[in-house]
Design an enzyme around this catalytic site. Structure first.
Site, mmCIF file in Angstrom:
data_model
loop_
_atom_site.group_PDB
_atom_site.id
_atom_site.type_symbol
_atom_site.label_atom_id
_atom_site.label_comp_id
_atom_site.label_asym_id
_atom_site.label_seq_id
_atom_site.Cartn_x
_atom_site.Cartn_y
_atom_site.Cartn_z
ATOM 1 C CE LYS A 125 13.354 -4.119 3.701
ATOM 2 N NZ LYS A 125 12.533 -3.559 2.614
ATOM 3 C CG ASP A 165 9.981 -6.022 2.831
ATOM 4 O OD1 ASP A 165 10.213 -5.307 1.852
ATOM 5 O OD2 ASP A 165 10.298 -7.232 2.853
HETATM 6 P P1 NDP Z 1 3.731 -9.551 1.166
HETATM 7 O O1 NDP Z 1 4.114 -10.250 2.410
HETATM 8 O O2 NDP Z 1 2.513 -8.714 1.130
HETATM 9 O O3 NDP Z 1 3.614 -10.595 -0.035
HETATM 10 C C1 NDP Z 1 4.662 -11.426 -0.408
HETATM 11 C C2 NDP Z 1 4.139 -12.447 -1.394
HETATM 12 O O4 NDP Z 1 5.207 -13.239 -1.872
HETATM 13 C C3 NDP Z 1 3.141 -13.411 -0.749
HETATM 14 O O5 NDP Z 1 2.223 -13.824 -1.727
HETATM 15 C C4 NDP Z 1 4.031 -14.567 -0.292
HETATM 16 O O6 NDP Z 1 3.332 -15.818 -0.222
HETATM 17 C C5 NDP Z 1 5.056 -14.590 -1.418
HETATM 18 N N1 NDP Z 1 6.362 -15.036 -0.900
HETATM 19 C C6 NDP Z 1 7.117 -14.446 0.049
HETATM 20 N N2 NDP Z 1 8.250 -15.145 0.257
HETATM 21 C C7 NDP Z 1 8.179 -16.190 -0.587
HETATM 22 C C8 NDP Z 1 9.034 -17.276 -0.857
HETATM 23 N N3 NDP Z 1 10.213 -17.420 -0.211
HETATM 24 N N4 NDP Z 1 8.650 -18.177 -1.809
HETATM 25 C C9 NDP Z 1 7.467 -18.029 -2.471
HETATM 26 N N5 NDP Z 1 6.616 -17.036 -2.246
HETATM 27 C C10 NDP Z 1 6.975 -16.122 -1.328
HETATM 28 O O7 NDP Z 1 5.032 -8.689 0.747
HETATM 29 P P2 NDP Z 1 5.131 -7.484 -0.280
HETATM 30 O O8 NDP Z 1 4.173 -7.697 -1.397
HETATM 31 O O9 NDP Z 1 5.095 -6.230 0.505
HETATM 32 O O10 NDP Z 1 6.634 -7.646 -0.799
HETATM 33 C C11 NDP Z 1 6.950 -8.419 -1.959
HETATM 34 C C12 NDP Z 1 8.327 -8.019 -2.463
HETATM 35 O O11 NDP Z 1 8.315 -6.626 -2.802
HETATM 36 C C13 NDP Z 1 9.482 -8.195 -1.468
HETATM 37 O O12 NDP Z 1 10.653 -8.514 -2.193
HETATM 38 C C14 NDP Z 1 9.615 -6.801 -0.870
HETATM 39 O O13 NDP Z 1 10.910 -6.579 -0.340
HETATM 40 C C15 NDP Z 1 9.373 -5.956 -2.121
HETATM 41 N N6 NDP Z 1 8.988 -4.574 -1.860
HETATM 42 C C16 NDP Z 1 7.871 -4.279 -1.126
HETATM 43 C C17 NDP Z 1 7.515 -2.966 -0.912
HETATM 44 C C18 NDP Z 1 6.243 -2.603 -0.243
HETATM 45 O O14 NDP Z 1 5.903 -1.408 -0.276
HETATM 46 N N7 NDP Z 1 5.496 -3.521 0.332
HETATM 47 C C19 NDP Z 1 8.371 -1.854 -1.382
HETATM 48 C C20 NDP Z 1 9.473 -2.275 -2.238
HETATM 49 C C21 NDP Z 1 9.766 -3.593 -2.408
HETATM 50 P P3 NDP Z 1 2.283 -16.118 0.967
HETATM 51 O O15 NDP Z 1 1.066 -15.303 0.634
HETATM 52 O O16 NDP Z 1 2.058 -17.573 0.892
HETATM 53 O O17 NDP Z 1 2.947 -15.659 2.215
#
Ligand code: NDP
Length: 450
Positions: A125, A165
């Site tokens: 990672k 991510d």
């Molecule tokens: P994105 O950046 O596309 O989306 C993240 C979302 O979560 C956004 O809506 C963001 O808000 C919100 N967010 C992030 N951090 C916070 C926080 N501290 N407090 C409140 N809201 C928060 O990321 P992903 O959708 O890709 O990832 C989401 C999760 O899934 C993570 O835990 C990631 O590690 C996990 N994951 C992702 C994979 C992937 O293929 N993308 C694979 C496996 C796991 P805002 O829009 O305001 O930024």
């Protein structure tokens, strides 16, 4: 379980101030007593001591120039945790909260998640404390180029293959790959999550969200139930949340919430997916704008969240899909969910539920799909992207989606079977941790003391 306590104490000395990493290690080790305490095999091999120590950790300076001509400096990370099963594989996260603890917890989880897929991929990672919010395209590009000026030395299609991510989507992967190609002169599958124009795989964008919902479906199948007509709570509004919502609709469920870093939307009729995609994928705005189209929906700003948890989990529903970030579902949230009749939790995000919340889900006997099993669809489809790149082929949407479904089913089966074999039928935390651990540990042992 003295080995859990001893391991955490030793990590606290050797790697101080890494609470998220200790939490992830404790979560895995606590499940392993049925195989660690019954025989001395793994102990003699010092497998726990080896598995909690990354093979390699790279930390570097990322200097770049902003649009006003000022020099900015961020910190870059790549933790190459374990390569027993294949090249290091795991995403890059760009978010101001990123530090060594967060990257190590994510890398540690990634080892077992990747093992569970049954595919030949190790765990790693990386990321940076860079905040992409509010930055221009030019700033994002200059940051990505500077980040790659160091990272390119450490990655490659058979050594380490990063993906996206939080904060790293197709745009960032494009800038990172462009600089890699410029520095090395090689056009090769060194990233996954690439654009469909130049080597990306169909379904990769949708895979984590879809996979989390497929996993939920398999958990419900096993209980003689289905997602049809189920009211669902989803947190997040990014890549994982959007495609979890899409798949929930396709399977006849009604997703009624989403959230971002500004607040939570509750729309009892069901979230308007087209509008959500426009707000978050095209306009990249805050969720409050949802109210301009649907004034009858409710927006709860973060400042009004309950002190002990998250607004999104306080609505009553049949199922919950945490898809935003770590520790976003607390013990109090879990208590409220169960009280309000929630019968299923499938984790799209990494480590979204605190240890207290997980214990409540397990003791209530609800269907609980832990992240390393339920969100493995993203990395599994990344591996399918690698397979297409190395064979110079392009598979159809249907072919990739069929593979994804089968992989999610196999993960459910192996975690469920391990839970039965080790005396805690249906406890998929225990089942996923044991099944993932055994595959990695046995491979490490066969490869000698390396
Ligand atoms: P994105 O950046 O596309 O989306 C993240 C979302 O979560 C956004 O809506 C963001 O808000 C919100 N967010 C992030 N951090 C916070 C926080 N501290 N407090 C409140 N809201 C928060 O990321 P992903 O959708 O890709 O990832 C989401 C999760 O899934 C993570 O835990 C990631 O590690 C996990 N994951 C992702 C994979 C992937 O293929 N993308 C694979 C496996 C796991 P805002 O829009 O305001 O930024």
């Amino acid at each position: 379980m003295t080995y859990v306590h001893d391991t955490i104490s030793s990590l606290q000395l050797s790697s101080p101030a890494q609470s998220e990493f200790y939490q992830a290690v404790e979560d895995v080790l606590s499940s392993l007593s049925p195989i660690l305490e019954s025989n001395n095999f793994y102990k003699k091999q010092a497998i726990i001591e080896r598995i909690v120590e990354p093979e390699r950790q790279i930390m570097f300076r990322v200097p770049w120039v902003d649009d006003n001509g000022n020099i900015q400096v961020n910190k870059g990370y790549r933790v190459e945790f374990n390569s027993a099963l294949g090249p290091y594989k795991g995403g890059l996260r760009f978010h101001p909260s990123v530090n060594a603890s967060i990257i190590k917890f994510l890398g540690f989880e990634q080892i077992f998640k990747n093992a569970l897929t049954g595919l030949p991929i190790g765990g790693g990672k990386g990321g940076s404390n860079f905040n992409p919010k509010g930055k221009s395209d030019g700033e994002i590009m200059r940051f990505c180029q500077s980040f790659m000026n160091e990272l390119y030395r450490h990655i490659g299609p058979v050594t380490d293959v990063p993906a996206g991510d939080i904060g790293v989507g197709a745009r960032e992967i494009g800038y990172l790959f462009g600089q890699y190609k410029r520095l090395t002169g090689r056009y090769e599958g060194v990233f996954t999550g690439k654009s469909l124009l130049w080597g990306g795989s169909l379904v990769r964008k949708e895979a984590t969200g879809y996979g989390t919902v497929y996993f939920a479906q398999y958990m419900l199948d096993d209980r003689g139930d289905s997602l049809q007509g189920k009211k669902c709570l989803v947190s997040g509004a990014g890549n994982v949340a959007i495609y979890a919502i899409e798949k929930l609709y396709q399977l006849g469920a009604i997703p009624v919430t989403c959230s971002d870093s500004t607040g939570t939307i509750y729309h009892p009729k069901g979230i308007d997916l087209k509008l959500l995609k426009r707000l978050k994928e095209v306009q990249r705005t805050g969720l409050i704008e949802y109210l301009e189209t649907y004034p009858e929906a409710t927006f709860t700003p973060v400042a009004d969240y309950p002190k002990d948890g998250h607004a999104v989990w306080r609505y009553s529903a049949d199922a919950a899909f945490p898809c935003a970030t770590q520790n976003e579902l607390t013990e109090n949230d879990a208590e409220k969910l169960i009280e309000n009749g929630c019968k299923l939790v499938s984790e799209g995000a990494n480590m979204p539920s605190t240890s207290g919340a997980i214990n409540l889900f397990i003791s209530a006997g609800i269907a609980y799909g832990p992240a390393k099993a339920a969100n493995a669809g993203g990395v599994a489809t990344s591996q399918l992207e690698m397979a297409q790149n190395s064979s110079m082929q392009k598979w159809s949407f249907q072919t990739v989606d069929d593979h994804l479904k089968q992989i999610m089913k196999n993960i459910f089966i192996s975690a469920n079977e391990a839970s039965h074999e080790f005396g805690q039928a249906g406890n998929l935390v225990l089942g996923a941790n044991i099944a993932g651990f055994k595959r990695v540990a046995d491979a490490m042992i066969e490869q000698g003391v390396v």
